[in-house]
Structures are given as C-alpha cells and as structure tokens.
Design a protein around this motif. Structure first.
Motif, PDB file in Angstrom:
ATOM      1  N   THR A  93      -2.563 -30.987  49.051  1.00 42.59           N
ATOM      2  CA  THR A  93      -2.962 -32.359  49.404  1.00 42.59           C
ATOM      3  C   THR A  93      -4.377 -32.378  49.961  1.00 42.59           C
ATOM      4  N   LEU A  94      -4.686 -31.450  50.849  1.00 42.33           N
ATOM      5  CA  LEU A  94      -6.031 -31.384  51.425  1.00 42.33           C
ATOM      6  C   LEU A  94      -7.076 -31.047  50.367  1.00 42.33           C
ATOM      7  N   ALA A 147      -8.711 -25.839  52.980  1.00 43.76           N
ATOM      8  CA  ALA A 147      -7.514 -26.336  52.289  1.00 43.76           C
ATOM      9  C   ALA A 147      -6.901 -25.247  51.417  1.00 43.76           C
ATOM     10  N   THR A 158      -7.577 -34.219  48.308  1.00 46.22           N
ATOM     11  CA  THR A 158      -8.301 -35.212  49.108  1.00 46.22           C
ATOM     12  C   THR A 158      -9.776 -34.835  49.209  1.00 46.22           C
ATOM     13  N   SER A 187       0.684 -29.090  51.892  1.00 43.55           N
ATOM     14  CA  SER A 187      -0.416 -29.565  52.747  1.00 43.55           C
ATOM     15  C   SER A 187      -1.758 -29.088  52.201  1.00 43.55           C
ATOM     16  N   LYS A 228     -12.828 -27.431  60.374  1.00 46.22           N
ATOM     17  CA  LYS A 228     -13.156 -27.956  59.046  1.00 46.22           C
ATOM     18  C   LYS A 228     -14.141 -27.046  58.298  1.00 46.22           C
ATOM     19  N   VAL A 285      -9.107 -24.734  59.884  1.00 52.75           N
ATOM     20  CA  VAL A 285      -8.725 -26.130  59.631  1.00 52.75           C
ATOM     21  C   VAL A 285      -9.253 -27.021  60.749  1.00 52.75           C
ATOM     22  N   ARG A 291      -3.675 -32.505  57.601  1.00 52.44           N
ATOM     23  CA  ARG A 291      -4.354 -31.520  58.452  1.00 52.44           C
ATOM     24  C   ARG A 291      -3.518 -31.222  59.692  1.00 52.44           C
ATOM     25  N   MET A 301      -5.223 -37.805  54.925  1.00 52.96           N
ATOM     26  CA  MET A 301      -5.801 -36.484  55.105  1.00 52.96           C
ATOM     27  C   MET A 301      -5.558 -35.985  56.534  1.00 52.96           C
TER      28      MET A 301
END
Length: 136
Positions: A124-125, A80, A128, A121, A75, A72, A5, A1
C-alpha cells in the motif's frame, strides 16, 4: 497513507521487540531450558542447539524490524519496500520454523498474520508513493 504507515510501524516495533525478547534467552542458554523449549524441537532441523536460530531471529526479525521501523518514521527513501521485505522475511521464518519443528502453535498464526499485515502495508505504501510521485 498515514494509516498504513502507523500500522506498519506498530507491527514492526511489536515484531522487533518480541523477536529480541525471544532470541536473547536462547543466546544466553542455547539448550532451551531457560525458555522451557526441549532440544527435541530441533530434531528435524540442521541445528543441535538454539544458538544459531536465535542469532537469525535476533538479526532477521528483531534488529532488522526495528531498523525498518526507524526508516519508516524518518521516511527514508524506499522504506515501503523495506516494510514489505520484512513481511516476507517473517513469513519465510515462520514457515521454515513450522516445517522444521513439525508443529504449529497459536503464535505461528499470530506472526503469519503480522507478516501479511507488513506485506500489505508495504505494498500500500509503495502504491501510494508511486501515485504521489507521478502526480496521479
């Protein structure tokens, strides 16, 4: 992760900065002379100058990318999806640009690749984050 990121942040900042660098001269001089771009590039588009495309570039790929990069880094919830969304915006921008100017240069391939990196990305984020929140 963390790798996804980091890659997303680097791609977003690169996109944001280069989009702003490209848009500002077109806003200052919508004729394209400042960037050595002939108005003939717009022949098959609905635009008569580079002003409106420059504002779209500035906001859709410049400011939005930098805002998502900040999300990002902080957070912020849903970041994502923001990353993947920016990749889709960029892919759409480049595709429409190529169709309108009826030409492809090396930079188009670079930015299409960045769009793919952002989409992957973001995906994937998102995956995750889902597996982390469900405890799998």
């Amino acid at each position: 992760m963390k790798i996804a990121r980091t890659i997303a942040v680097i791609a977003l900042i690169f996109l944001g900065v280069t989009a702003c660098i490209g848009a500002v001269p077109m806003i200052i001089d919508p004729s394209g002379r400042l960037m050595r771009m002939p108005l003939a590039l717009l022949e098959h588009s609905p635009f008569h100058s580079f002003l409106f495309p420059a504002f779209i570039l500035l906001f859709a790929n410049g400011i939005l990318s930098l805002a998502i990069a900040i999300a990002v880094l902080r957070k912020v919830g849903g970041y994502a999806l923001g990353v993947a969304f920016q990749g889709c915006v960029l892919a759409g921008w480049i595709t429409i640009e190529v169709l309108m100017i009826r030409s492809i240069i090396w930079a188009h391939y670079v930015y299409w690749a960045i769009a793919v990196v952002l989409i992957v990305s973001g995906w994937t984020l998102t995956r995750t984050a889902r597996t982390t929140s469900t405890g799998s």
